[in-house]
Design a protein around this motif. Structure first.
Motif, PDB file in Angstrom:
ATOM      1  N   CYS A 149     -48.712  17.494   8.202  1.00 23.00           N
ATOM      2  CA  CYS A 149     -47.459  18.111   7.771  1.00 23.00           C
ATOM      3  C   CYS A 149     -47.548  19.627   7.929  1.00 23.00           C
TER       4      CYS A 149
ATOM      5  N   CYS B 280     -50.352  19.228   3.671  1.00 16.20           N
ATOM      6  CA  CYS B 280     -50.696  18.470   2.472  1.00 16.20           C
ATOM      7  C   CYS B 280     -51.165  17.068   2.839  1.00 16.20           C
TER       8      CYS B 280
ATOM      9  N   CYS C 299     -43.745  13.458   6.143  1.00  9.13           N
ATOM     10  CA  CYS C 299     -45.040  13.641   5.479  1.00  9.13           C
ATOM     11  C   CYS C 299     -45.190  12.583   4.401  1.00  9.13           C
TER      12      CYS C 299
ATOM     13  N   CYS D 243     -45.372  15.022   0.754  1.00  9.95           N
ATOM     14  CA  CYS D 243     -44.277  15.869   0.258  1.00  9.95           C
ATOM     15  C   CYS D 243     -42.916  15.433   0.785  1.00  9.95           C
TER      16      CYS D 243
END
Ligand SMILES: [Zn+2]
Length: 306
Positions: free
Chosen positions: A219, A223, A236, A239
């Motif tokens: 991402c 993350c 992602c 998130c």
């Protein structure tokens, strides 16, 4: 305010960010990485305050200079008519105290390197650098604690320390310094940028090999890894950030290139759940294909880093 050299994310930070998302860093490496992130965030915050200031001065960010095989790093230089401010920005968080000129963290009780010693070493080397250029500008140093969550107990009433509660006042002072700049200021600032050492000799990366790193498209904020949604988008897993497939792939190719400037295996790096042909089509759109005997590979456009 004129920015002669903009703040850019250091290559080492970018490398660590990518590595952290694709391998397990040992505790020491992880701490170093987090410190890089933190330092960079502090410099960004300081710069965004500077950017909002009216006033006639020059800004030069992130300079690494060398004097007799000794390297010294300067966060920000500000050029006014009659003097230069050398700013060292610290993004320390939490409580610290000074005892007999040594600095300690309250939380760990451990001694840290004294930022005052660091900045005074830096300014004396910078003064020598200017002397060698036959330049007689007075230089003042400032140690700026930018994080509002920072407290320093037993702080000496040191002229050069700017505490978090004083940052706004410091900025207001900069605004009101009368300053007429001329060619000399610009020339000196440009000379310093020219002398900036691009390859950081202190950079220490963890050991890594292509085959050991986790493959896939990470991402934008690193993350987690992304997965395909349909054939045009990726999301992602942590998130929920969504991005067009092409842009996600090309970003990932950029990461590959930061870690392995010569690596040409793009397909394996991105590890996508779509056909190799589809990936190839995207790569061909943005990269140049070179043929070498039976093999073909992609050529990246020239890459620039500070
Ligand atoms: Zn994410």
């Amino acid at each position: 305010m004129f920015i002669i050299k903009h703040l850019v994310e250091p290559l080492e930070l970018k490398e660590y960010r990518i590595l952290n998302s694709r391998m397990i860093l040992n505790p020491k490496e992880k701490l170093h990485y987090l410190n890089l992130e933190k330092g960079n965030e502090g410099e960004k915050n300081f710069n965004s305050l500077l950017c909002n200031l009216p006033g006639n001065f020059l800004v030069v960010n992130d300079i690494l200079l060398e004097k007799n095989n000794t390297f010294f790093q300067i966060d920000t230089l500000l050029f006014f008519q009659n003097n230069i401010y050398l700013c060292d920005v610290k993004n320390y968080e939490g409580d610290y105290f000074i005892k007999e000129q040594r600095w300690y963290s309250v939380a760990t009780g451990k001694e840290i390197q004294s930022p005052l010693t660091q900045v005074s070493r830096c300014i004396s080397l910078f003064r020598r650098y200017l002397q060698d250029l036959d330049i007689n500008f007075p230089v003042k140093e400032f140690l700026i604690f930018i994080n509002p969550e920072f407290t320093l107990y037993e702080a000496p009433r040191h002229q050069s320390i700017v505490h978090p509660t004083q940052v706004n006042r410091f900025m207001n002072q900069l605004k009101s310094i009368p300053s007429k700049l001329n060619d000399h200021h610009f020339k000196l600032a440009e000379q310093i940028v020219k002398d900036h050492v691009k390859v950081n000799p202190y950079k220490k990366l963890p050991y890594f090999e292509f085959k050991q790193l986790k493959k896939g498209v990470t991402c934008k904020s690193y993350c987690s890894f992304m997965k395909n949604v349909g054939d045009k988008e990726m999301i992602c897993k942590v998130c929920g950030y969504t991005e067009g497939l092409e842009s996600a792939i090309m970003r990932s190719v950029g990461d590959l290139r930061i870690l392995f400037p010569k690596q040409k295996i793009v397909q394996e790096w991105c590890n996508l759940q779509i056909s190799k042909k589809a990936v190839r089509r995207i790569l061909m759109k943005y990269l140049t294909v070179r043929h070498h005997g039976r093999y073909s590979y992609y050529v990246f456009p020239p890459y620039k880093n500070n």
